[in-house]
Write a protein that holds these residues in place. Structure first.
Motif, PDB file in Angstrom:
ATOM      1  N   THR A  16       0.846  -1.192   0.000  1.00 59.55           N
ATOM      2  CA  THR A  16       0.000   0.000   0.000  1.00 59.55           C
ATOM      3  C   THR A  16       0.878   1.237   0.000  1.00 59.55           C
ATOM      4  N   LEU A  17       0.425   2.261  -0.682  1.00 57.71           N
ATOM      5  CA  LEU A  17       1.133   3.529  -0.759  1.00 57.71           C
ATOM      6  C   LEU A  17       0.296   4.596  -0.077  1.00 57.71           C
ATOM      7  N   SER A  18       0.927   5.386   0.753  1.00 57.87           N
ATOM      8  CA  SER A  18       0.246   6.498   1.409  1.00 57.87           C
ATOM      9  C   SER A  18       0.627   7.789   0.701  1.00 57.87           C
ATOM     10  N   VAL A  19      -0.374   8.614   0.408  1.00 56.55           N
ATOM     11  CA  VAL A  19      -0.155   9.859  -0.309  1.00 56.55           C
ATOM     12  C   VAL A  19      -0.769  10.993   0.493  1.00 56.55           C
ATOM     13  N   ASP A  20      -0.017  12.065   0.663  1.00 55.55           N
ATOM     14  CA  ASP A  20      -0.522  13.249   1.348  1.00 55.55           C
ATOM     15  C   ASP A  20      -1.329  14.071   0.346  1.00 55.55           C
ATOM     16  N   LEU A  21      -2.620  14.209   0.572  1.00 62.67           N
ATOM     17  CA  LEU A  21      -3.505  14.883  -0.377  1.00 62.67           C
ATOM     18  C   LEU A  21      -3.743  16.344  -0.036  1.00 62.67           C
ATOM     19  N   HIS A  22      -3.016  16.888   0.916  1.00 63.89           N
ATOM     20  CA  HIS A  22      -3.166  18.291   1.246  1.00 63.89           C
ATOM     21  C   HIS A  22      -2.469  19.133   0.187  1.00 63.89           C
ATOM     22  N   SER A  23      -3.130  20.194  -0.240  1.00 64.88           N
ATOM     23  CA  SER A  23      -2.555  21.033  -1.288  1.00 64.88           C
ATOM     24  C   SER A  23      -1.405  21.862  -0.730  1.00 64.88           C
ATOM     25  N   SER A  24      -0.424  22.078  -1.579  1.00 62.61           N
ATOM     26  CA  SER A  24       0.718  22.901  -1.196  1.00 62.61           C
ATOM     27  C   SER A  24       1.163  23.692  -2.420  1.00 62.61           C
ATOM     28  N   ASP A  25       1.769  24.827  -2.175  1.00 58.49           N
ATOM     29  CA  ASP A  25       2.243  25.665  -3.271  1.00 58.49           C
ATOM     30  C   ASP A  25       3.546  25.101  -3.814  1.00 58.49           C
ATOM     31  N   VAL A  26       3.599  24.951  -5.137  1.00 62.74           N
ATOM     32  CA  VAL A  26       4.789  24.430  -5.797  1.00 62.74           C
ATOM     33  C   VAL A  26       5.229  25.466  -6.817  1.00 62.74           C
ATOM     34  N   SER A  27       6.493  25.779  -6.813  1.00 61.75           N
ATOM     35  CA  SER A  27       6.999  26.763  -7.771  1.00 61.75           C
ATOM     36  C   SER A  27       7.448  26.060  -9.054  1.00 61.75           C
ATOM     37  N   PHE A  28       7.554  26.823 -10.131  1.00 62.85           N
ATOM     38  CA  PHE A  28       8.002  26.272 -11.404  1.00 62.85           C
ATOM     39  C   PHE A  28       9.431  25.759 -11.306  1.00 62.85           C
ATOM     40  N   GLU A  29      10.248  26.408 -10.496  1.00 60.71           N
ATOM     41  CA  GLU A  29      11.635  25.987 -10.355  1.00 60.71           C
ATOM     42  C   GLU A  29      11.748  24.593  -9.740  1.00 60.71           C
ATOM     43  N   ASP A  30      10.773  24.212  -8.928  1.00 59.50           N
ATOM     44  CA  ASP A  30      10.781  22.872  -8.348  1.00 59.50           C
ATOM     45  C   ASP A  30      10.395  21.807  -9.380  1.00 59.50           C
ATOM     46  N   LEU A  31       9.585  22.179 -10.352  1.00 62.20           N
ATOM     47  CA  LEU A  31       9.104  21.214 -11.340  1.00 62.20           C
ATOM     48  C   LEU A  31       9.969  21.127 -12.588  1.00 62.20           C
ATOM     49  N   PHE A  32      10.537  22.253 -13.011  1.00 61.00           N
ATOM     50  CA  PHE A  32      11.275  22.306 -14.267  1.00 61.00           C
ATOM     51  C   PHE A  32      12.686  22.811 -14.030  1.00 61.00           C
ATOM     52  N   SER A  33      13.631  22.268 -14.772  1.00 58.23           N
ATOM     53  CA  SER A  33      15.017  22.720 -14.634  1.00 58.23           C
ATOM     54  C   SER A  33      15.294  23.935 -15.507  1.00 58.23           C
ATOM     55  N   LYS A  34      14.507  24.139 -16.569  1.00 63.52           N
ATOM     56  CA  LYS A  34      14.753  25.254 -17.483  1.00 63.52           C
ATOM     57  C   LYS A  34      13.420  25.771 -18.018  1.00 63.52           C
ATOM     58  N   ILE A  35      13.263  27.082 -18.007  1.00 65.48           N
ATOM     59  CA  ILE A  35      12.076  27.722 -18.565  1.00 65.48           C
ATOM     60  C   ILE A  35      12.542  28.638 -19.683  1.00 65.48           C
TER      61      ILE A  35
END
Length: 52
Positions: A16-35
């Motif tokens: 079983t996998l546990s996932v935290d479903l609470h929303s949090s702010d994520v910046s583009f820099e955390d998701l992408f290495s280059k814009i």
């Protein structure tokens, strides 16, 4: 002809996998290495007209 079988499985066999479903702010820099912004060409030969 009807065939079926019943087997008992130990519940600990299934991971079983546990996932935290609470929303949090994520910046583009955390998701992408280059814009990068790439301007698209807009001229009379590439514009769409009268799409039906």
């Amino acid at each position: 002809m009807l065939l079926f079988a019943c087997t008992s499985r130990d519940k600990n066999e299934i991971p079983t996998l546990s996932v935290d479903l609470h929303s949090s702010d994520v910046s583009f820099e955390d998701l992408f290495s280059k814009i990068e912004i790439i301007p698209l060409e807009t001229s009379d030969s590439c514009l769409l007209v009268d799409v039906e």
